[in-house]
Design an enzyme around this catalytic site. Structure first.
Site, PDB file in Angstrom:
ATOM      1  CB  THR A 237      -0.924  -0.015   1.241  1.00 65.74           C
ATOM      2  OG1 THR A 237      -1.667  -1.228   1.198  1.00 65.74           O
ATOM      3  CG2 THR A 237      -1.867   1.188   1.242  1.00 65.74           C
ATOM      4  CB  CYS A 324      27.203   3.488   5.095  1.00 66.12           C
ATOM      5  SG  CYS A 324      25.982   4.306   4.102  1.00 66.12           S
TER       6      CYS A 324
END
Ligand SMILES: *Cc1c(COP(=O)(O)O)cnc(C)c1O
Length: 391
Positions: A237, A324
């Site tokens: 959705t 990261c």
């Protein structure tokens, strides 16, 4: 004073984006796949957002696939081209050594699946050569993926030139444009790209939403199986609050692009002016072909992590490179790719600013960074060794 100078990692949500999201967190809660009125109202808003987004990059709404962000878009683009290539026996991919990990790690995974990957060198100016791409293309090549602008050093790549070569040779071309969209002009036709990744939280939109542009006619590989959302290519959705926030943020970013770039460039230039005199420091990457707001420097004899901690104590939020790599002690793969020696790459600092910053904040940075650098050097055995060798 808290100075947020880490806009390449993420940005503050704009008021317009927040206001655009709010109705979808409250009253407009329908599922766009529902056939009833409440669902169809949501569906209409979803398609309006898609149109706004498509027109901001010169695309058709049918070429926009919503994803959970830049990482997912990169994964989906690369696997789309890889699997399409594999069906024709083409299992060679060309990229560069300084891509985002969302690209590099996807390529690693594909190598384990039998693909061959060529990672091109990036020169000391932080720019890939289009000629190198052309030379690397073989009969087996199914994809070239080169980022539009680098997230650590801010250098802009010759995307249109590379795109033209790929189109002539019939090779799919993807670009990770996460750092570029909303900051420099991006048009999928002018750039000759087949696929392009975008993330909302890098231009004052919400986190966890982005999109992949795929030129019409290219069959998209879906990574998430399930319902028929996004024309069957990305199940789940739709995150309508985030999509509405992204559309509002992107529209603002594109409408005010020149004005913001001017303001941000002036602040970045002031930083360069104020910091370049620090002894044994260097600025990483060509400053001509460059994003407005990113500045990456190295200071010899110190550790980037210690620098960040001390700057944080003085109210300055910065980074040593990508979000990261911070958190691990390896030096940045980007700095190594542009030929910065390992010991110098350890002392890196990325300052990335946005139109929400002020000149006053730049002055605070310019005052603080030299103090912190010289303090760290005063307790650094490495610095002592460097200066001893000099005498
Ligand atoms: C931030 C970033 C990504 C990842 O985007 P997310 O939306 O955080 O997944 C990918 N590529 C580049 C160049 C980025 O700067």
């Amino acid at each position: 004073m808290t100075v947020y100078a880490d806009n390449a990692a993420t940005t503050k949500l704009s008021d317009n984006a927040f206001n655009a999201m709010e109705p979808f967190l409250k009253e407009i809660y329908g599922n766009p796949s529902s056939l009833h009125t409440v669902g169809q109202i949501a569906k209409e808003h979803l398609e309006n957002a898609r149109e706004t987004i498509a027109s901001s990059i010169g695309a058709n709404p049918r070429e926009i696939y919503f994803t959970s962000g830049g990482s997912e878009a990169d994964n989906q683009a690369i696997r789309t081209a890889a699997y399409q290539g594999a069906r024709k026996g083409k299992k060679h991919i060309i990229s560069s050594k300084f891509e985002h990990h969302a690209v590099l790690h996807t390529l690693n995974a594909l190598e384990k699946e039998g693909f061959t990957v060529t990672l091109l060198d990036v020169y000391s100016n932080g720019v890939v050569k289009a000629q190198d791409v052309e030379n690397a293309i073989t009969e087996e090549t199914c994809l070239v993926t080169i980022m539009t602008a680098n997230n650590e050093i801010g250098t802009i790549q010759p995307i249109a030139e590379i795109g033209k070569i790929c189109r002539e040779k019939g090779v799919l071309f993807h670009t990770d444009a996460v750092q570029a969209v909303g900051h420099i002009p991006v048009n999928v036709n002018d750039m000759y790209v087949d696929m392009l990744s975008v993330s909302a939280h890098k231009f004052h939109g919400p986190k966890g939403i982005g999109f992949l542009y795929v030129k019409s006619g290219i069959p998209v590989k879906n990574l998430i199986e399930g319902g028929a959302q996004e024309r069957g290519k990305r199940a789940g959705t739709e995150n309508l609050p985030a999509i509405a926030g992204m559309a509002a943020a992107l529209k603002d970013a594109v409408d005010n692009l020149e004005e913001n770039a001017k303001k941000v460039t002036a602040m970045r230039d002031r930083l360069v002016e104020g910091l370049k005199g620090i002894e044994r420091s260097r600025i990483n990457g060509d400053m001509e072909k460059h994003l407005p707001g990113t500045l990456n420097m190295c200071f010899e004899g110190i550790e980037g992590e210690s620098l960040l901690l001390l700057l944080d104590m003085k109210g300055i939020c910065a980074s040593s490179g990508s979000a990261c790599t911070s958190g691990s002690l390896d030096p940045s793969h980007v700095l190594l790719a542009i030929g910065v020696p390992v010991e110098i790459a350890h002392g890196s600092l990325r300052l990335s600013i946005s139109e929400y910053n002020t000149m006053e904040e730049m002055e605070h940075i310019i005052k603080t960074v030299p103090q912190v650098v010289s303090y760290l050097r005063s307790i650094s055995p490495v610095w002592e060794k460097i200066t001893r060798e000099e005498k």
